[in-house]
Scaffold this active site. Sequence first.
Site, PDB file in Angstrom:
ATOM      1  N   TYR A 297       0.843  -1.202   0.000  1.00 51.84           N
ATOM      2  CA  TYR A 297       0.000   0.000   0.000  1.00 51.84           C
ATOM      3  C   TYR A 297       0.875   1.248   0.000  1.00 51.84           C
ATOM      4  O   TYR A 297       1.718   1.437   0.874  1.00 51.84           O
ATOM      5  CB  TYR A 297      -0.888  -0.019   1.236  1.00 51.84           C
ATOM      6  CG  TYR A 297      -2.085   0.895   1.159  1.00 51.84           C
ATOM      7  CD1 TYR A 297      -3.324   0.419   0.740  1.00 51.84           C
ATOM      8  CD2 TYR A 297      -1.998   2.228   1.537  1.00 51.84           C
ATOM      9  CE1 TYR A 297      -4.439   1.244   0.695  1.00 51.84           C
ATOM     10  CE2 TYR A 297      -3.099   3.067   1.491  1.00 51.84           C
ATOM     11  CZ  TYR A 297      -4.328   2.567   1.073  1.00 51.84           C
ATOM     12  OH  TYR A 297      -5.423   3.399   1.027  1.00 51.84           O
ATOM     13  N   TYR A 341      -5.797   5.248  -7.189  1.00 48.99           N
ATOM     14  CA  TYR A 341      -6.005   5.179  -5.746  1.00 48.99           C
ATOM     15  C   TYR A 341      -7.407   4.631  -5.508  1.00 48.99           C
ATOM     16  O   TYR A 341      -8.392   5.346  -5.575  1.00 48.99           O
ATOM     17  CB  TYR A 341      -5.860   6.566  -5.134  1.00 48.99           C
ATOM     18  CG  TYR A 341      -6.172   6.629  -3.652  1.00 48.99           C
ATOM     19  CD1 TYR A 341      -5.359   5.988  -2.731  1.00 48.99           C
ATOM     20  CD2 TYR A 341      -7.261   7.350  -3.180  1.00 48.99           C
ATOM     21  CE1 TYR A 341      -5.638   6.051  -1.372  1.00 48.99           C
ATOM     22  CE2 TYR A 341      -7.545   7.431  -1.828  1.00 48.99           C
ATOM     23  CZ  TYR A 341      -6.735   6.770  -0.930  1.00 48.99           C
ATOM     24  OH  TYR A 341      -7.005   6.839   0.411  1.00 48.99           O
TER      25      TYR A 341
END
Length: 388
Positions: A297, A341
């Site tokens: 991430y 995203y």
Amino acid sequence: MSVRKKDSLGGRAAVVGIGATEFSKDSGRSELKLAVEAVRSALDDAGLRPDDVDGLVTFTMDTSPEITVAQAVGMGDLSFFSRVHYGGGAACATVQQAALAVASGVAEVVVCYRAFNERSGRRFGSGVRHREPSAEGAALGWSLPFGLLTPASWVAMAAQRYLHTYGLTPEAFGQVAVVDRKYAATNPAAYFQGRPITLADHAASRWIVEPLRLLDCCQETDGGQAVVVTSVERARDLPRPPAVIAAAAQGAGRAQEQMTSFYRDDLIGLPEMGVVARQLWRTSGMAPGDMDVGILYDHFTPFVLMQLEEFGFCEPGAAAEFVAKELLPLNTHGGQLGEAYLHGMNGVAEAVRQVRGTAVNQIPGAARALVTAGTGVPTSGLILAADG
């Protein structure tokens, strides 16, 4: 006290379908429509129909309720529905929840989804503007009056301490940005397709909050992503090679807050990801050297370095050099810095593609992929593996 023994979830469920909308800055449609498109695409990929689904999992932040998605997609009865808190920290936990439901017999086919207009609608990067009274709001009250109003400013505190402790410069963070954008450049689905960057480009990008520059921060995206989970046995009868969930874990550390855990003993690690790492290694019986690809991430580059260190890929302070040497293929879709995203859900999909052998930037022979969810918050992780 964290879990100290192997759990029994590993190997009992698999991801069998993935689907997404296009990734854009202005989708021109509702978040519900994005969710429905992604879910239908994932079911098509799995070779399943809407009425095969009896479970749904999403994020607490999602604006498209499970029953509304079920109705819009054309599903029937649901026997399981669940939501996971803490923003991007929920990404891998949605898959864990689905696997738990499948393994326990509560549901047979569970779809995990995330959809938002995060660029054209609510922009999470703008930080706190208004909150109803809550315990979480009270915690933020220790930081907001002093100017720490946005996610970038919260991460910058830890990033500055990391550089100071290990005698590094912001170029250390640039290593992550360069690798992500390299892979995004050759990914047709990525917003930054065809636009790689150099360390010089990183150093020339404007400051957001020192020591973070523009190219240290993930983009803002409109889009949707969904994944389908079922049992390993059923998966073997479906069209696509299954990505077996070899391990799944959640983690929150001591003195955990949402992005503002400034009162811990130090700021240069991610204890919540350490909890996840220990459980993934225990349950899978694997180690860092067994991973063929890492999908970490990357909402902000410093936390990618800290994750590598928490998982034991390198010694503390050595992650930038580890990334620069490309010792582990990292974020082969371009990550949230380069592709989109989607609160980490597109990272889960990329890990599935790598294990299937169908990724645009395919790592030859990739059979095991580590996936992580949002950092700085209570978080989660997965190890996905090829069947057999």
